[in-house]
Each structure stands twice: as structure tokens, then as C-alpha cells.
Design a protein around this motif. Structure first.
Motif, PDB file in Angstrom:
ATOM      1  N   UNK A 493     -14.179  14.454  16.731  1.00  0.00           N
ATOM      2  CA  UNK A 493     -12.756  14.587  17.037  1.00  0.00           C
ATOM      3  C   UNK A 493     -11.937  14.362  15.784  1.00  0.00           C
ATOM      4  N   UNK A 494     -11.086  15.321  15.443  1.00  0.00           N
ATOM      5  CA  UNK A 494     -10.187  15.145  14.307  1.00  0.00           C
ATOM      6  C   UNK A 494      -8.803  15.648  14.683  1.00  0.00           C
ATOM      7  N   UNK A 495      -7.866  15.432  13.778  1.00  0.00           N
ATOM      8  CA  UNK A 495      -6.471  15.802  14.005  1.00  0.00           C
ATOM      9  C   UNK A 495      -5.602  14.814  13.260  1.00  0.00           C
ATOM     10  N   UNK A 496      -4.319  15.088  13.195  1.00  0.00           N
ATOM     11  CA  UNK A 496      -3.423  14.153  12.526  1.00  0.00           C
ATOM     12  C   UNK A 496      -3.103  12.972  13.418  1.00  0.00           C
ATOM     13  N   UNK A 497      -2.860  13.242  14.684  1.00  0.00           N
ATOM     14  CA  UNK A 497      -2.496  12.173  15.617  1.00  0.00           C
ATOM     15  C   UNK A 497      -3.324  12.283  16.900  1.00  0.00           C
ATOM     16  N   UNK A 498      -3.572  11.150  17.517  1.00  0.00           N
ATOM     17  CA  UNK A 498      -4.256  11.116  18.808  1.00  0.00           C
ATOM     18  C   UNK A 498      -5.757  11.015  18.743  1.00  0.00           C
ATOM     19  N   UNK A 499      -6.335  10.932  17.529  1.00  0.00           N
ATOM     20  CA  UNK A 499      -7.803  10.924  17.405  1.00  0.00           C
ATOM     21  C   UNK A 499      -8.435   9.735  18.120  1.00  0.00           C
ATOM     22  N   UNK A 578     -13.564  18.971  18.000  1.00  0.00           N
ATOM     23  CA  UNK A 578     -12.207  19.017  18.540  1.00  0.00           C
ATOM     24  C   UNK A 578     -11.186  18.839  17.413  1.00  0.00           C
ATOM     25  N   UNK A 579     -10.204  19.737  17.363  1.00  0.00           N
ATOM     26  CA  UNK A 579      -9.089  19.584  16.434  1.00  0.00           C
ATOM     27  C   UNK A 579      -7.831  19.484  17.275  1.00  0.00           C
ATOM     28  N   UNK A 580      -7.201  18.314  17.282  1.00  0.00           N
ATOM     29  CA  UNK A 580      -6.084  18.045  18.187  1.00  0.00           C
ATOM     30  C   UNK A 580      -4.777  18.618  17.674  1.00  0.00           C
ATOM     31  N   UNK A 581      -4.524  18.489  16.381  1.00  0.00           N
ATOM     32  CA  UNK A 581      -3.268  18.928  15.797  1.00  0.00           C
ATOM     33  C   UNK A 581      -3.355  18.779  14.286  1.00  0.00           C
ATOM     34  N   UNK A 582      -2.432  19.400  13.583  1.00  0.00           N
ATOM     35  CA  UNK A 582      -2.319  19.230  12.135  1.00  0.00           C
ATOM     36  C   UNK A 582      -0.844  19.099  11.802  1.00  0.00           C
ATOM     37  N   UNK A 583      -0.488  17.980  11.174  1.00  0.00           N
ATOM     38  CA  UNK A 583       0.897  17.749  10.767  1.00  0.00           C
ATOM     39  C   UNK A 583       0.901  17.019   9.433  1.00  0.00           C
ATOM     40  N   UNK A 584       2.066  17.008   8.785  1.00  0.00           N
ATOM     41  CA  UNK A 584       2.176  16.397   7.463  1.00  0.00           C
ATOM     42  C   UNK A 584       1.854  14.914   7.530  1.00  0.00           C
ATOM     43  N   UNK A 585       0.783  14.521   6.862  1.00  0.00           N
ATOM     44  CA  UNK A 585       0.403  13.116   6.759  1.00  0.00           C
ATOM     45  C   UNK A 585      -0.612  12.983   5.625  1.00  0.00           C
ATOM     46  N   UNK A 747       1.972   4.605  15.507  1.00  0.00           N
ATOM     47  CA  UNK A 747       2.624   5.789  14.939  1.00  0.00           C
ATOM     48  C   UNK A 747       3.006   5.484  13.495  1.00  0.00           C
ATOM     49  N   UNK A 748       2.667   6.387  12.571  1.00  0.00           N
ATOM     50  CA  UNK A 748       2.917   6.097  11.160  1.00  0.00           C
ATOM     51  C   UNK A 748       3.255   7.350  10.353  1.00  0.00           C
ATOM     52  N   UNK A 749       3.512   8.470  11.030  1.00  0.00           N
ATOM     53  CA  UNK A 749       3.910   9.675  10.322  1.00  0.00           C
ATOM     54  C   UNK A 749       4.932  10.418  11.175  1.00  0.00           C
ATOM     55  N   UNK A 750       5.638  11.383  10.592  1.00  0.00           N
ATOM     56  CA  UNK A 750       6.695  12.068  11.347  1.00  0.00           C
ATOM     57  C   UNK A 750       6.217  12.666  12.667  1.00  0.00           C
ATOM     58  N   UNK A 751       5.047  13.274  12.682  1.00  0.00           N
ATOM     59  CA  UNK A 751       4.571  13.904  13.914  1.00  0.00           C
ATOM     60  C   UNK A 751       4.343  12.865  15.012  1.00  0.00           C
TER      61      UNK A 751
END
Length: 904
Positions: A493-499, A578-585, A747-751
Motif C-alpha cells: 500500500x502506498x500513496x501520499x495520505x491514508x497509507x 495499492x496506490x491511494x493518491x499522489x499529492x505534493x509532499x 495530517x502534515x501536508x496540504x492534501x
């Protein structure tokens, strides 16, 4: 030039999914930046003189000499270093070919990527390539002595790191069958497979090899006794411990010729055969006694005949080799010494087990054997005359092997299979002396001399003459019968948030199947219900811990960007990626400067899914959805929007998906919809009011369903998984403080701020936010956090992490405050009347916010230390078993009244 950093990758990675062994060198070209090779006097000529083999490097022109043509026309020195590092390894007999050179966002700083066969050699080659190129730039050449030393060092690294020939044969066979393997940290053990399905080998001992069989095989006299009692022909012999018993022992076995050998010897050490007189017997006894740990010696009758090694695996004869002692054949002109020198020039001969054959060495034993035959080292044998240099036929002393597998008599096959079972070995090397292996031993007075545990495979996989035999295949057949491949289901499981939340939820769902689940998260590595190792464990090392544990039946692995960049994935392939999302971080760290580069990095997880597995992708995120183009596996999408056109098109074509529709978490395939549960009944969705948690639940359910988990198990997992301190520490942990509520989230990034805001904005009372962010983020990221905070909270307390990660104290808080100001100044007619202040110390900031909480309000804490924040809250004795405020429990995706309470 200056090497800034060397990293070693060991799995699928940012640079290549298929090539797992790569060295990444971060190189500062310094004054050579923007100087092309065509502008450096004498560089081209110096390079081809030192390394003429570079002509075979095709490079992008894809023709012989292609790379050198680029050097002549002009290319940057980083590109040359890439090719030189590869060539050095090739010259040291390590065939590698993959490389990449890319400039970073910092001018003059390049990433040079090279493939390696053995890690220490790859790192050495990278450094040596820089030295070599720097020398040619400065002097026009590189000293031949330096090059020779580099190659010798590389060969030494290869020798030290290489697997033995037997182990290598088994490993290659495992790779051919898709069985993963890894080296363990002790006793040269190799693990084949993962988790509960793993097997282990040490050379040709397996974890199925019985200790009693090994001990018996090491006891030569005990082996002979048991075989003799079972009616199997063995040499007549006896055991002695003292020299004064030697004469009687010789008489007991019927006199000369005899064999004298150590009771507990191996590899032919201490053995003397065809002993014909008392002087030879004395010398042979001393040699055997010295080689024996117990100073115990076997005296046996010497049986004439040819030496054969019969390999029995799992009770079946799989290979037979006749072993011929080290020897040379006369040509009528050369001395024995010259003949040995010529023989050792054979490229197949090396030192020890480095090559197919071993070089012949001349020592006292060899000279003695020559003398017995009437030769000396300076004798000139006649043409065709054979001069033996060893009494035993071991390959490790320079012998050769001739395959006789197709010649062995069926009765001998039966007899030798039986012998291996009597001794109790799953893998046995049986030494047989007989004049003719194609005839039953009883007819030609053949005998079994020894039964060996951990027999070498070299003579069978690479005989000097005859057909090579795939003996490793028999071992793999035994360890993994049928179509078994030793794997366990792996979810990555990877992604910017929710991993972390998704990982824990999926692990919880998989536990409902009754299997032992090993999973890794940012707060620890877990085996079943127990924490095995605390810490931020989302890299390959933690994955190895899970996959090497023999109790684990399912692996659920959170996979973060840091581990991917440092070492690559901790496994070669997964069943579900699984790729949950990608956002600036984390942008600007590790030379990942754009969201597109971050998406390429995270796509490694999706691209590493096996063809029959599933890549689970977020259809609502364009960067994630686009990953489907590179995926070799099946694709399944999840979406918060039932009308998402990508998802609709996918399911209409029969594809699998998960969607949030009419208030339900549902699975869709083709024209059918399977509703798993209402979101309001799923605790982590905060009564259906946290959209990002619904998305996490969709991804977890889809992954479990794709792997064949029953709906009832998925439903049970959803309904019993709570965003609590115990199950998801730091992820939407809500505390009822009686008069108000407190929420802790990482929570630690804009997304993640935006996702959290979707829940917080609906809170009916005053909202206080304790906000901050890790110090290694970009300035603009902190400003964005401030702008988002101003849009979410009524009151903002800006704090800083204890570890500022190199930033001046107060800098991050100042930038966040700047973002708050910008939002308030730019928002015309805005309803936001947020107030803000900076309290840098996190503990003070949290306590201040909790003290200021108003009746019905919400304090949201976004901490550096989750455990510290929770401790501060729990010190105020939160109330148990109370519901959220009614207005915060209404789902925006369903017109139905919610009547399910969530208790904290």
C-alpha cells in the motif's frame, strides 16, 4: 568531481522495475560541469586506450561503437562514468549492462545509476570509475597498475560475495520457477519462499534434512555398520584410536592394500588409498589422525575400481558421476610440471570452488603419488601416459567428473536409493567404488564407501565430460512439490495520505479469515496481534522481517517513498499493489522535485504486481489512474463518485471496482453491484462524515475482495475496526472530553489538511487547530498549510516540531502564519474570522488549546509526537461511551437519517 552519496537498491525501484540490483551515485561534476568530452584534450584517445572494450557498448545509437561515437562527438562526463563502471565489472567477469545518467534540479549534480551483480563490487566500480575518468581528464591516461588493481579488487569482491556452486544452482532453479529467495544473516542460509511457506537451505542441507541422518553420515563407521546390517555391500574395516593398534587393524581387514582415513573427515581430507606397506601406513595414519577432530581413524580394505558419486534426492537417484583424480596426460615432450601448468590454464579451472574445475596444486601428497608411479615433477611422460597427482578423486583437489547417469544399472538405483533412506538423508551423496556402474554391485564386488550429507552439486551441473544434470530441479521439486512456489499473499500500500489507516484496516479484514497477518506501518511492525518492532517501519527492512517470519500467512505492507528511494521494494513482486493518491509532499527531498516524479516513484508498487494479481488504483486521482498504462497486472479502480467516467467504462467492460454509491461501500463488476455496508455503519468513516476515510475503506475492501476474501469477512472487518488509539494511533483519534471533543490526526501536508477539513468544517461548535509541519518541507508547503488552516479553523495555534530538521527555530511557524495572513487578506467577504498565534513548544500549544476549548467545540491537534499528544489528552480524563454531536453525524452522500452512534 565529488561523490556526494552512494545508495544501493535491492528491489523494484524508481529507475527500473525489472533490474533490482542498482547503485545510485549522486555526483557533483564541479568544474567539469558543462564541459563536454569533445572539449577535453586527449580524453577520447585516453579512454579507448585504457578501456578498449567500451567499443562493445551500444548506448542510445544501438550499434557497436555507439557509446564511443557519443564520447567523440561530445557527452557529459557523468555519462562516461556510467559506462566505465559497467565495463570495469564486465572485465572482472560480472556481466552487467544497465545504466542511467540524469541531471538533478541542482545544476552540476547528476545521478549516475549502474547495475551490479554483487553489491560491494558495484559500489567499488562506481568509485573506481570516477577515479579513472578524473585521471584521464588530468593526465590523459590511467596507470595500468591502477587498472589491474581495480580489477583484482573487483574479482576479490566477487569471490567473497558469490554463492557456492551448489547453492547457486538451487537459487537459479528457484528463480526460474518464480520462487523468491533471500540470504539470511547467519550461517550462510538461504530462504526460499516467504512466511509460512518458506523453506531454508544451507549449501545442500535443507530444513527437511534430519539431524540424525547428518550425524550418522558424519560417523563413517556408524554408517558402514548400519548399511552392512541392512545387507548393503560396504568395505571391510575397523576403527582405531591409537597408533599401536594399527598393525592389528591391518590384519583384521585382510592385509594390504588398505585405505586409511579419518572417522569424521570430509572433502577427501586426510584420506590415503592403496596403502601397500608399513611405511606408507604410518604416514597415512598420521595424516588421518591429524584431520580427525576425535583423532579416530578408519582402516579399510582397499577395493579397486572407479570412484563414483551418486546423488540421491528425496529417495530418488538423480545423477551419477565418475570422479577421476587430478592427473595430466603425457605428450612425450613436456615435464610433469609443464603439463600441470598447461592444465591449469584451462579457463574452466579456478581456485577452490570459484569455477567449474579446480586448479591442480603440487604439494607433498602430489609428489608422493608421483613417486609411487615412478615419476618426479621433472619427468617427461610418454605420449598418452597418465600421471595421477591425487589418490582421491575429489573435484576440490583438481579432479574431473564424467557423467554416468544414463549408465547406472537399475538394481544399483534401487540399492542406492535404499541406502539414502536407511541413513535418513533427504539429499545424499553416496560414494561407490565399482569397476562398472552399469552392472549390479554384487556381481563386480562393488561397495558403498561413504554416504555424505550436504553433497556438492558441481560435478553434476557442470561435468568435465557428459551431460549436465538439473539436480537442483530435484531439490526444488522436493521442497515445493507440484506447482507450489513458496509465496504468501502480499499486499503493498502506498500513496501520499491514508497509507497507515488503509494498511491497518486491510490487515484487520484479513485477520477475519483466521490467518496470521504480518503488517508494517509508520508506528511499527506487527505479527498477528503483537507488536514485533516499534518505529516508522515502512521500508524494505521491515518487509523482510515480515516475509522471513515462518508464522506469517498474509503480508500487508505499508510502502513509503523513503524506503523506495533508499533501497527499492523489499520484495520482487506482490499480489495486490495499492496506490491511494499522489499529492505534493516531501518534494525537494531525494531529487523528487515534482508531483509527477512522485507519481512515478509510487507507481513502482503498481508496476510490481504479478500478472495474475491486481493493481488497485484511485480513479479520482488523474496521476494515479494514469498508472494503469504501465501495469502488467489486472487493474481495479476505486472512486467516491459513482459517475466517474473511467470507472464506468472500466466496469462496463467487465472490470472490477469499488465505489461509494447511495451511502454504501460497494463492489462493482460488469452489470452487478455488491453492497458491503453503509458508510455510516463503518466506524472509521466518522458516521460517514469523513470522505477520505470512506475512500480508504473502499481501497481496503477492494483489495481484500480481489484476493478472494469472502464478503462476510470484509463486512465484519469494516464494522469492528475503529479509528482508536489502539488500532490507528494518530489517525482520526476522537476523544470525548465531556463538554467538548479533541481530535488527534497526523495530517502534515496540504492534501491531508484538505481531507481533514472536509470533516472538521461540519463541526457545529468552535474549532481550534494546533497546526504545524515537518521542517524539511519547502517554504511554499508551509504557506499552503497556513492558508488551509485559516479556511478550516476558528482559532489557530501554530507550533513547531521538536526536530526542526535543519530549519532555524521559528521559521516554519512564521511561514504558516504568513499563509494564514494571506488567506484572510485575500478572502473578500469571507466568513472566516480566524484568529491565530504562535506557540512553538508543542506541549504548551496543546495544553493551551485544550484550556481554551468551548462547550460543544472541537480541538484538532496535528502533532509531531502522537503519543505525547494522546498522553496530554488522556491526563484530562476523557469521557467514555458518548456519541458525536448529532449534526456532525449526517452523511452528505445519503438522504437517510443516520441512527448509528459511534463511541470513543
Amino acid at each position: 568531481m565529488k561523490i556526494l552519496k552512494l545508495q544501493t537498491l535491492r528491489g523494484p525501484n524508481y529507475w527500473s522495475i525489472r533490474r533490482h540490483k542498482l547503485v545510485v551515485m549522486r555526483l557533483d561534476l564541479e568544474d567539469l560541469y558543462e564541459r563536454y568530452t569533445s572539449d577535453i584534450p586527449g580524453f577520447y584517445k585516453g579512454l579507448i586506450k585504457v578501456l578498449p572494450g567500451l567499443v562493445e557498448h551500444y548506448c542510445s545509437p544501438r550499434v557497436r561503437g555507439g557509446f564511443l561515437s557519443r564520447v567523440e562527438k561530445g557527452t557529459l562526463i557523468g555519462h562516461v562514468i556510467e559506462h566505465v563502471a559497467l565495463e570495469l565489472q564486465q572485465l572482472a567477469q560480472m556481466p552487467v549492462a544497465f545504466g542511467r545518467t540524469r541531471e538533478t534540479s541542482t545544476p552540476g549534480i547528476f545521478q549516475v545509476v549502474i547495475e551490479y551483480e554483487h553489491e560491494p563490487a558495484g559500489r567499488y566500480a562506481a568509485r573506481a570509475a570516477v577515479r579513472l575518468c578524473q585521471s584521464i581528464v588530468e593526465t590523459g591516461t590511467y596507470p595500468a597498475t591502477e587498472l589491474q588493481q581495480d580489477l583484482e579488487d573487483l574479482k576479490e569482491f566477487k569471490s567473497q560475495a558469490a554463492l557456492g556452486p551448489s547453492t547457486e544452482a538451487i537459487v537459479k532453479e528457484a528463480e526460474a520457477r518464480g520462487i523468491p529467495w533471500t540470504q539470511l544473516g547467519a550461517r550462510f542460509m538461504i530462504q526460499l519462499g516467504y512466511g509460512i511457506n518458506q523453506k531454508r537451505i544451507q549449501a545442500t542441507l535443507s530444513n527437511q534434512t534430519g539431524i540424525l541422518g547428518v550425524e550418522l553420515a558424519c560417523d563413517k563407521e556408524g554408517t558402514k555398520t548400519i548399511l552392512k546390517d541392512s545387507g548393503i555391500p560396504v568395505p571391510r574395516g575397523t576403527v582405531i584410536r591409537y597408533f599401536e593398534d594399527l598393525q592389528d587393524a591391518i590384519e583384521d581387514v585382510g592385509g594390504y592394500p588398505i585405505v586409511i582415513k579419518p572417522l569424521d573427515g570430509n572433502h577427501g581430507r586426510g584420506i590415503t588409498i592403496d596403502v601397500r606397506n608399513w611405511k606408507e601406513a604410518e604416514e597415512a595414519y598420521d595424516l588421518a589422525s591429524k584431520a580427525s577432530k576425535t583423532k579416530t581413524v578408519i582402516v579399510e580394505r582397499y577395493y579397486t575400481g572407479k570412484d563414483h558419486r551418486v546423488l540421491v534426492v528425496n529417495g530418488r537417484v538423480v545423477a551419477v558421476a565418475e570422479r577421476v583424480p587430478a592427473h595430466v596426460m603425457g605428450d612425450g615432450k613436456s615435464t610433469v610440471a609443464k603439463l600441470i601448468e598447461e592444465t591449469n590454464r584451462d579457463p574452466q579451472r579456478g581456485d577452490g570452488h570459484d569455477n567449474v574445475l579446480t586448479r591442480i596444486t603440487v604439494d607433498k601428497a602430489a609428489l608422493g603419488i608421483l613417486e609411487r608411479q615412478g615419476y618426479s615433477i621433472d619427468s617427461i611422460p610418454k605420449k598418452g601416459e597418465i600421471c595421477f597427482l591425487r589418490a582421491t578423486a575429489n573435484l576440490s583437489t583438481g579432479g574431473i567428473a564424467v557423467d554416468r547417469t544414463d549408465e547406472i544399472h537399475p538394481e544399483n538405483v534401487w540399492l542406492l536409493s535404499r541406502a539414502a533412506k536407511i541413513i535418513g538423508l533427504d539429499i545424499a551423496g553416496i560414494d561407490v567404488v565399482t569397476e562398472d556402474i552399469s552392472k549390479p554391485l554384487r556381481e563386480v564386488e562393488g561397495v558403498i564407501v561413504e554416504v555424505n550429507a550436504a553433497p556438492g552439486f558441481r560435478m553434476h551441473v557442470a561435468p568435465s565430460r557428459g551431460l549436465p544434470r538439473n539436480v537442483a530441479g530435484a531439490v526444488i521439486d522436493m521442497l515445493f512439490p507440484g506447482s507450489k512456489n513458496g509465496r504468501i499473499p502480499i499486499f503493498s500500500i502506498t500513496g501520499t495520505n491514508g497509507k497507515t489507516t488503509t494498511t491497518r484496516l486491510l490487515a484487520h479484514i484479513m485477520k477475519q479469515t483466521g490467518k496470521v497477518v504480518g503488517y508494517t506501518t509508520t508506528d511499527g511492525t506487527y505479527l498477528g496481534e503483537y507488536l514485533a518492532e516499534s518505529g516508522d517501519n515502512t521500508g524494505p527492512q521491515s518487509a523482510h522481517l515480515i516475509l522471513s517470519d515462518p508464522t506469517v500467512e498474509v503480508a500487508v505492507l505499508e510502502t513509503a517513498r523513503g524506503g523506495l528511494l533508499r533501497s527499492g521494494l523489499g520484495f520482487s513482486a506482490c499480489d495486490v499493489g495499492m496506490v491511494l493518491n499522489v499529492a505534493a509532499d516531501h518534494l525537494g527531498i531525494g531529487d523528487i522535485d515534482t508531483v509527477e516524479q512522485l507519481a512515478q516513484l509510487k507507481s513502482v508498487v503498481a508496476e510490481s504486481v504479478m500478472p495474475k494479481g491486481y493493481a488497485i488504483l484511485n480513479a479520482d486521482d488523474p496521476l494515479v489512474a494514469a498508472m494503469a498504462e504501465k501495469v502488467k497486472a489486472q487493474v481495479a479502480y476505486f472512486s467516491m463518485e459513482p459517475n466517474n467516467q473511467l470507472l464506468v467504462k472500466h466496469t462496463e467492460a467487465g472490470g472490477l471496482a469499488a465505489v461509494y454509491e447511495n451511502g454504501y461501500i460497494s463492489i462493482i463488476k460488469g452489470d452487478w453491484t455488491l453492497r458491503i455496508e453503509k458508510a455510516v455503519n463503518v466506524p472509521i468513516t466518522m458516521a460517514g462524515k469523513a470522505p477520505f476515510m470512506i475512500a480508504n475503506a473502499l481501497a481496503a475492501c477492494l483489495a481484500a475482495f480481489a484476493q478472494g476474501v469472502k464478503i462476510e469477512h470484509i463486512r465484519e472487518g469494516l464494522s469492528t475496526f475503529v479509528a482508536s488509539v489502539d488500532q490507528t494511533p494518530g489517525r482520526m483519534n476522537m476523544f470525548n472530553m465531556g463538554d467538548y471533543h479533541a481530535l488527534v490526526d497526523y495530517a502534515h501536508n496540504p492534501a491531508s489538511y484538505e481531507a481533514l477539513g472536509g470533516f472538521v468544517r461540519n463541526w457545529p461548535g468552535k474549532r481550534i487547530g494546533v497546526v504545524g509541519g515537518p521542517g524539511d518541507r519547502r517554504d511554499e508547503d508551509f504557506v499552503s498549510l497556513g492558508e488551509l488552516a485559516a479556511d478550516i479553523f476558528d482559532e489557530i495555534i501554530v507550533k513547531e516540531d521538536d526536530d526542526t530538521r535543519g530549519r532555524p527555530r521559528g521559521s516554519a511557524a512564521e511561514l504558516i502564519s504568513q499563509g494564514v495572513k494571506q488567506f484572510l487578506n485575500q478572502a473578500k467577504d469571507s466568513e472566516s474570522k480566524a484568529t491565530y498565534e504562535s506557540i512553538l513548544d508543542e506541549t504548551t500549544a496543546i495544553n493551551t488549546a485544550l484550556d481554551r476549548a468551548s462547550s460543544g467545540g472541537l480541538v484538532v491537534i496535528l502533532p509531531e509526537s502522537v503519543s505525547r499528544a494522546i498522553s496530554l489528552i488522556e491526563a484530562r480524563n476523557p469521557v467514555q461511551d458518548l456519541e458525536l454531536p448529532e449534526s456532525s453525524r449526517t452523511s452528505s452522500n445519503s438522504s437517510e437519517e443516520l441512527n448509528t452512534s459511534i463511541v470513543y
